[in-house]
Design an enzyme around this catalytic site. Structure first.
Site, PDB file in Angstrom:
ATOM      1  N   GLU A   1      94.099 -45.762  51.804  1.00 23.39           N
ATOM      2  CA  GLU A   1      94.368 -46.621  52.969  1.00 23.39           C
ATOM      3  C   GLU A   1      94.180 -45.906  54.314  1.00 23.39           C
ATOM      4  O   GLU A   1      93.489 -46.432  55.183  1.00 23.39           O
ATOM      5  CB  GLU A   1      95.783 -47.204  52.875  1.00 23.39           C
ATOM      6  CG  GLU A   1      96.039 -48.216  53.988  1.00 23.39           C
ATOM      7  CD  GLU A   1      97.505 -48.572  54.173  1.00 23.39           C
ATOM      8  OE1 GLU A   1      97.995 -49.407  53.437  1.00 23.39           O
ATOM      9  OE2 GLU A   1      98.135 -48.006  55.073  1.00 23.39           O
TER      10      GLU A   1
ATOM     11  N   ARG B   1      94.523 -55.442  54.449  1.00 23.67           N
ATOM     12  CA  ARG B   1      94.319 -54.087  55.005  1.00 23.67           C
ATOM     13  C   ARG B   1      92.875 -53.887  55.488  1.00 23.67           C
ATOM     14  O   ARG B   1      92.298 -52.800  55.358  1.00 23.67           O
ATOM     15  CB  ARG B   1      94.655 -52.991  53.982  1.00 23.67           C
ATOM     16  CG  ARG B   1      96.100 -52.939  53.551  1.00 23.67           C
ATOM     17  CD  ARG B   1      97.021 -52.546  54.701  1.00 23.67           C
ATOM     18  NE  ARG B   1      98.378 -52.313  54.276  1.00 23.67           N
ATOM     19  CZ  ARG B   1      99.313 -53.267  54.154  1.00 23.67           C
ATOM     20  NH1 ARG B   1      99.022 -54.533  54.431  1.00 23.67           N
ATOM     21  NH2 ARG B   1     100.540 -52.965  53.784  1.00 23.67           N
TER      22      ARG B   1
ATOM     23  N   SER C   1     101.893 -46.034  53.015  1.00 26.15           N
ATOM     24  CA  SER C   1     101.207 -46.159  51.711  1.00 26.15           C
ATOM     25  C   SER C   1      99.889 -45.398  51.781  1.00 26.15           C
ATOM     26  O   SER C   1      99.099 -45.612  52.702  1.00 26.15           O
ATOM     27  CB  SER C   1     100.877 -47.611  51.392  1.00 26.15           C
ATOM     28  OG  SER C   1     102.042 -48.377  51.268  1.00 26.15           O
TER      29      SER C   1
HETATM   30  P1  FAD Z   1      96.183 -44.520  64.341  1.00 22.61           P
HETATM   31  O1  FAD Z   1      96.687 -43.884  63.101  1.00 22.61           O
HETATM   32  O2  FAD Z   1      96.224 -43.746  65.576  1.00 22.61           O
HETATM   33  O3  FAD Z   1      94.686 -45.034  64.076  1.00 22.61           O
HETATM   34  C1  FAD Z   1      94.355 -45.761  62.926  1.00 22.61           C
HETATM   35  C2  FAD Z   1      92.908 -46.267  63.058  1.00 22.61           C
HETATM   36  O4  FAD Z   1      92.829 -47.199  64.134  1.00 22.61           O
HETATM   37  C3  FAD Z   1      91.915 -45.171  63.417  1.00 22.61           C
HETATM   38  O5  FAD Z   1      90.677 -45.476  62.813  1.00 22.61           O
HETATM   39  C4  FAD Z   1      91.801 -45.267  64.928  1.00 22.61           C
HETATM   40  O6  FAD Z   1      90.573 -44.770  65.415  1.00 22.61           O
HETATM   41  C5  FAD Z   1      91.898 -46.767  65.123  1.00 22.61           C
HETATM   42  N1  FAD Z   1      92.459 -47.167  66.429  1.00 22.61           N
HETATM   43  C6  FAD Z   1      93.683 -46.885  66.915  1.00 22.61           C
HETATM   44  N2  FAD Z   1      93.877 -47.492  68.103  1.00 22.61           N
HETATM   45  C7  FAD Z   1      92.741 -48.176  68.373  1.00 22.61           C
HETATM   46  C8  FAD Z   1      92.314 -49.011  69.461  1.00 22.61           C
HETATM   47  N3  FAD Z   1      93.105 -49.276  70.500  1.00 22.61           N
HETATM   48  N4  FAD Z   1      91.065 -49.534  69.410  1.00 22.61           N
HETATM   49  C9  FAD Z   1      90.246 -49.291  68.364  1.00 22.61           C
HETATM   50  N5  FAD Z   1      90.590 -48.516  67.312  1.00 22.61           N
HETATM   51  C10 FAD Z   1      91.831 -47.966  67.314  1.00 22.61           C
HETATM   52  N6  FAD Z   1     100.826 -50.227  57.667  1.00 22.61           N
HETATM   53  C11 FAD Z   1     100.980 -51.496  57.232  1.00 22.61           C
HETATM   54  O7  FAD Z   1     100.019 -52.294  57.292  1.00 22.61           O
HETATM   55  N7  FAD Z   1     102.148 -51.951  56.716  1.00 22.61           N
HETATM   56  C12 FAD Z   1     103.229 -51.150  56.608  1.00 22.61           C
HETATM   57  O8  FAD Z   1     104.275 -51.591  56.144  1.00 22.61           O
HETATM   58  C13 FAD Z   1     103.121 -49.807  57.061  1.00 22.61           C
HETATM   59  N8  FAD Z   1     104.163 -48.969  56.952  1.00 22.61           N
HETATM   60  C14 FAD Z   1     104.029 -47.673  57.352  1.00 22.61           C
HETATM   61  C15 FAD Z   1     105.152 -46.815  57.222  1.00 22.61           C
HETATM   62  C16 FAD Z   1     105.058 -45.488  57.617  1.00 22.61           C
HETATM   63  C17 FAD Z   1     106.281 -44.597  57.474  1.00 22.61           C
HETATM   64  C18 FAD Z   1     103.845 -45.009  58.183  1.00 22.61           C
HETATM   65  C19 FAD Z   1     103.753 -43.586  58.650  1.00 22.61           C
HETATM   66  C20 FAD Z   1     102.742 -45.838  58.308  1.00 22.61           C
HETATM   67  C21 FAD Z   1     102.824 -47.177  57.887  1.00 22.61           C
HETATM   68  N9  FAD Z   1     101.735 -48.072  57.992  1.00 22.61           N
HETATM   69  C22 FAD Z   1     101.876 -49.369  57.586  1.00 22.61           C
HETATM   70  C23 FAD Z   1     100.435 -47.589  58.506  1.00 22.61           C
HETATM   71  C24 FAD Z   1     100.343 -47.591  60.044  1.00 22.61           C
HETATM   72  O9  FAD Z   1     101.608 -47.694  60.622  1.00 22.61           O
HETATM   73  C25 FAD Z   1      99.471 -48.723  60.570  1.00 22.61           C
HETATM   74  O10 FAD Z   1      98.182 -48.627  60.030  1.00 22.61           O
HETATM   75  C26 FAD Z   1      99.359 -48.709  62.100  1.00 22.61           C
HETATM   76  O11 FAD Z   1      98.746 -49.895  62.548  1.00 22.61           O
HETATM   77  C27 FAD Z   1      98.563 -47.525  62.641  1.00 22.61           C
HETATM   78  O12 FAD Z   1      98.708 -47.509  64.047  1.00 22.61           O
HETATM   79  P2  FAD Z   1      98.417 -46.216  64.909  1.00 22.61           P
HETATM   80  O13 FAD Z   1      98.536 -46.604  66.336  1.00 22.61           O
HETATM   81  O14 FAD Z   1      99.288 -45.107  64.465  1.00 22.61           O
HETATM   82  O15 FAD Z   1      96.905 -45.930  64.545  1.00 22.61           O
HETATM   83  N1  EPU Z   2     106.707 -49.494  42.415  1.00 24.12           N
HETATM   84  C1  EPU Z   2     106.952 -48.644  41.364  1.00 24.12           C
HETATM   85  N2  EPU Z   2     107.093 -47.314  41.638  1.00 24.12           N
HETATM   86  C2  EPU Z   2     107.017 -46.806  42.886  1.00 24.12           C
HETATM   87  C3  EPU Z   2     106.754 -47.684  43.959  1.00 24.12           C
HETATM   88  C4  EPU Z   2     106.596 -49.033  43.689  1.00 24.12           C
HETATM   89  O1  EPU Z   2     107.044 -49.053  40.217  1.00 24.12           O
HETATM   90  O2  EPU Z   2     107.161 -45.600  43.046  1.00 24.12           O
HETATM   91  C5  EPU Z   2     106.557 -50.942  42.125  1.00 24.12           C
HETATM   92  C6  EPU Z   2     107.896 -51.669  42.086  1.00 24.12           C
HETATM   93  O3  EPU Z   2     107.842 -52.629  41.067  1.00 24.12           O
HETATM   94  C7  EPU Z   2     107.943 -52.402  43.393  1.00 24.12           C
HETATM   95  C8  EPU Z   2     106.467 -52.689  43.652  1.00 24.12           C
HETATM   96  O4  EPU Z   2     105.787 -51.556  43.128  1.00 24.12           O
HETATM   97  O5  EPU Z   2     108.703 -53.557  43.295  1.00 24.12           O
HETATM   98  C9  EPU Z   2     106.117 -52.876  45.114  1.00 24.12           C
HETATM   99  O6  EPU Z   2     106.660 -51.800  45.862  1.00 24.12           O
HETATM  100  P1  EPU Z   2     107.022 -51.991  47.404  1.00 24.12           P
HETATM  101  O7  EPU Z   2     107.803 -53.244  47.611  1.00 24.12           O
HETATM  102  O8  EPU Z   2     107.620 -50.714  47.884  1.00 24.12           O
HETATM  103  O9  EPU Z   2     105.650 -52.239  48.073  1.00 24.12           O
HETATM  104  P2  EPU Z   2     104.253 -51.494  47.946  1.00 24.12           P
HETATM  105  O10 EPU Z   2     103.314 -52.380  47.211  1.00 24.12           O
HETATM  106  O11 EPU Z   2     104.433 -50.125  47.400  1.00 24.12           O
HETATM  107  C10 EPU Z   2     103.333 -52.584  50.120  1.00 24.12           C
HETATM  108  C11 EPU Z   2     102.569 -52.134  51.312  1.00 24.12           C
HETATM  109  C12 EPU Z   2     103.501 -51.496  52.318  1.00 24.12           C
HETATM  110  C13 EPU Z   2     104.527 -52.528  52.759  1.00 24.12           C
HETATM  111  C14 EPU Z   2     105.290 -52.991  51.516  1.00 24.12           C
HETATM  112  C15 EPU Z   2     106.232 -54.123  51.849  1.00 24.12           C
HETATM  113  C16 EPU Z   2     100.294 -51.640  50.638  1.00 24.12           C
HETATM  114  C17 EPU Z   2      99.309 -50.581  50.316  1.00 24.12           C
HETATM  115  N3  EPU Z   2     101.526 -51.208  50.925  1.00 24.12           N
HETATM  116  O12 EPU Z   2     103.859 -51.412  49.483  1.00 24.12           O
HETATM  117  O13 EPU Z   2     102.734 -51.099  53.441  1.00 24.12           O
HETATM  118  O14 EPU Z   2     105.423 -52.006  53.693  1.00 24.12           O
HETATM  119  O15 EPU Z   2     104.364 -53.477  50.532  1.00 24.12           O
HETATM  120  O16 EPU Z   2     105.486 -55.276  52.069  1.00 24.12           O
HETATM  121  O17 EPU Z   2      99.968 -52.816  50.632  1.00 24.12           O
HETATM  122  C18 EPU Z   2     101.482 -49.275  54.369  1.00 24.12           C
HETATM  123  O18 EPU Z   2     100.494 -50.000  54.310  1.00 24.12           O
HETATM  124  O19 EPU Z   2     101.442 -48.111  54.848  1.00 24.12           O
HETATM  125  C19 EPU Z   2     102.763 -49.768  53.856  1.00 24.12           C
HETATM  126  C20 EPU Z   2     103.874 -49.030  53.811  1.00 24.12           C
END
Ligand code: FAD
Ligand code: EPU
Length: 340
Positions: A336, A166, A240
């Site tokens: 995050e 991240r 997250s």
């Molecule tokens: P924004 O939110 O618009 O911006 C994020 C940051 O990037 C800001 O600092 C912004 O200034 C900068 N930025 C944006 N575009 C540019 C550019 N072109 N050049 C320079 N800087 C820029 N993240 C994960 O890693 N794994 C996940 O599984 C995951 N699951 C998600 C699930 C949900 C439901 C949600 C809502 C979010 C999740 N995220 C996850 C977080 C998010 O989707 C990512 O961080 C994504 O890359 C953000 O993209 P964005 O275009 O929305 O960026």
């Molecule tokens: N867990 C709990 N309680 C909860 C949630 C999770 O006990 O309420 C425990 C469970 O044991 C579960 C484990 O945590 O098995 C891991 O949970 P999960 O698989 O949902 O993944 P996470 O660690 O919560 C991370 C990333 C996600 C990504 C998933 C899948 C981070 C901060 N988050 O979540 O990324 O989608 O793994 O790889 O690393 C994001 O960054 O926005 C994001 C959604």
């Protein structure tokens, strides 16, 4: 060419948390020339500036003084191939998930574990997005960015981006300086499914899929995510809310002795990653709320907008959770999303 500058623009539909923020000035960017022009405009160039992609990793204040630069450049194509890889490039404003689906339609595997992550291609390198055992750094080739300091275009390879969990150089040395314009991925011709994380393999075998193709993995991951994470179109959230903390083996072992249910994974350099969702759940925050912000009942790591949430309320709940986790486990949770 006149820049399409707008004033007092609502950002509520442009951030997935659904915060009713207003931007003093707003500029939609479709072409790199507009960034060069922005840099030449003294009044605009001096303003505080937020680069906005899909707004899915942001917590906004009610009022944003300064300029919001919304990256909307579109386009994607296959660049070239060599003996081992096919190189694909997409512009910053492309939606990440649509880009992933497009690579699968081209018969190219690699990015399928990253299906359904919201946001844009341009933002993906900022925090090296990751899910289900894959991070973009695994397939990243290079990116092009506009340097606000020099006005030049720069190309960065993987080493230059300093990717980590991240994290990347864009959150540090290049913060507020580089705007990512396009990103190129190297997708392997010899593809192998990566099914080590969680329930992915289980779901595939439940569907009797013995030799999964990239699209099968993508479908499985989409199903898992839809079941576990709130859809921002229905409940505002930023994914997250905290990073999974990385701790020393000593701390992890000490915690495990006191809490045998602790969820942890071996990380790099002998350290461990703890499941922050588990820590938060143990502090009894799952399903609870403060003001208009809640802790999602199915995933304690996700904070949700219960309607009319403000950035301040989000900060207050995040702080309460951090305090409780620190007091109970001596672990500091790092936020995050980006607080603007
Ligand atoms: P924004 O939110 O618009 O911006 C994020 C940051 O990037 C800001 O600092 C912004 O200034 C900068 N930025 C944006 N575009 C540019 C550019 N072109 N050049 C320079 N800087 C820029 N993240 C994960 O890693 N794994 C996940 O599984 C995951 N699951 C998600 C699930 C949900 C439901 C949600 C809502 C979010 C999740 N995220 C996850 C977080 C998010 O989707 C990512 O961080 C994504 O890359 C953000 O993209 P964005 O275009 O929305 O960026
Ligand atoms: N867990 C709990 N309680 C909860 C949630 C999770 O006990 O309420 C425990 C469970 O044991 C579960 C484990 O945590 O098995 C891991 O949970 P999960 O698989 O949902 O993944 P996470 O660690 O919560 C991370 C990333 C996600 C990504 C998933 C899948 C981070 C901060 N988050 O979540 O990324 O989608 O793994 O790889 O690393 C994001 O960054 O926005 C994001 C959604």
């Amino acid at each position: 060419m006149l820049l399409p500058l707008q004033k007092n623009v609502s950002l509520q539909s442009l951030n997935t948390f659904g915060i009713a923020a207003t931007a003093q000035y707003f500029l939609r960017i479709n072409h790199v020339e507009q960034l060069a022009q922005l840099r030449q405009d003294h009044a605009l160039a001096l303003m505080p500036r937020l680069i906005l992609g899909g707004g899915s990793n942001l917590v906004l204040p009610d009022q944003l003084d300064g300029l919001v630069v919304h990256m909307d450049m579109q386009g994607k194509h296959i660049v070239s191939e060599d003996a081992s890889h096919v190189y694909v490039r997409a512009k910053a404003g492309e939606k990440w998930h649509e880009f992933v689906l497009w690579t699968l339609q081209q018969g190219l595997g690699g990015l399928e574990n990253l299906s359904l992550i919201p946001g844009t291609v341009g933002a993906a390198p900022i925090q090296n997005i990751g899910a289900y055992g894959v991070e973009i750094q695994d397939y990243f080739h290079q990116l092009t960015a506009f340097d606000f300091l020099s006005g030049e275009l720069v190309t960065l390879d993987k080493a230059a981006c300093q990717f980590a969990y991240r994290d990347s150089i864009f959150k540090h040395d290049y913060k507020d300086r580089l705007v990512i314009l396009d990103v190129t991925y190297a997708l392997p011709k010899a593809w192998q499914a990566r099914l080590n994380y969680g329930d992915v393999a289980q779901l595939l075998s439940a569907k009797n899929i013995v030799e999964p193709q990239p699209v099968d993995v993508s479908d499985a991951i989409i199903a898992i995510r839809q079941n576990k994470l709130p859809d921002p179109a229905v409940i505002g959230n930023a994914g997250s809310f905290f990073k999974n903390p990385i701790v020393t083996a000593d701390l992890r072992n000490a915690l495990l002795a006191g809490y045998p249910g602790l969820v942890s994974y071996a990380h790099i350099n002998g350290e461990y990653k703890l499941a922050a969702g588990w820590l938060i759940e143990q502090c009894h925050w799952k399903g609870r709320s403060l003001g208009h912000v809640g802790v999602y009942e199915k995933q304690a790591l996700v904070l949700v907008n219960l309607g009319a949430a403000t950035g301040l309320e989000v900060r207050q709940l995040a702080r309460r959770i951090q305090e409780d986790v620190l007091a109970k486990f001596s672990v500091k949770l790092e936020i995050e999303p980006v607080f603007v």
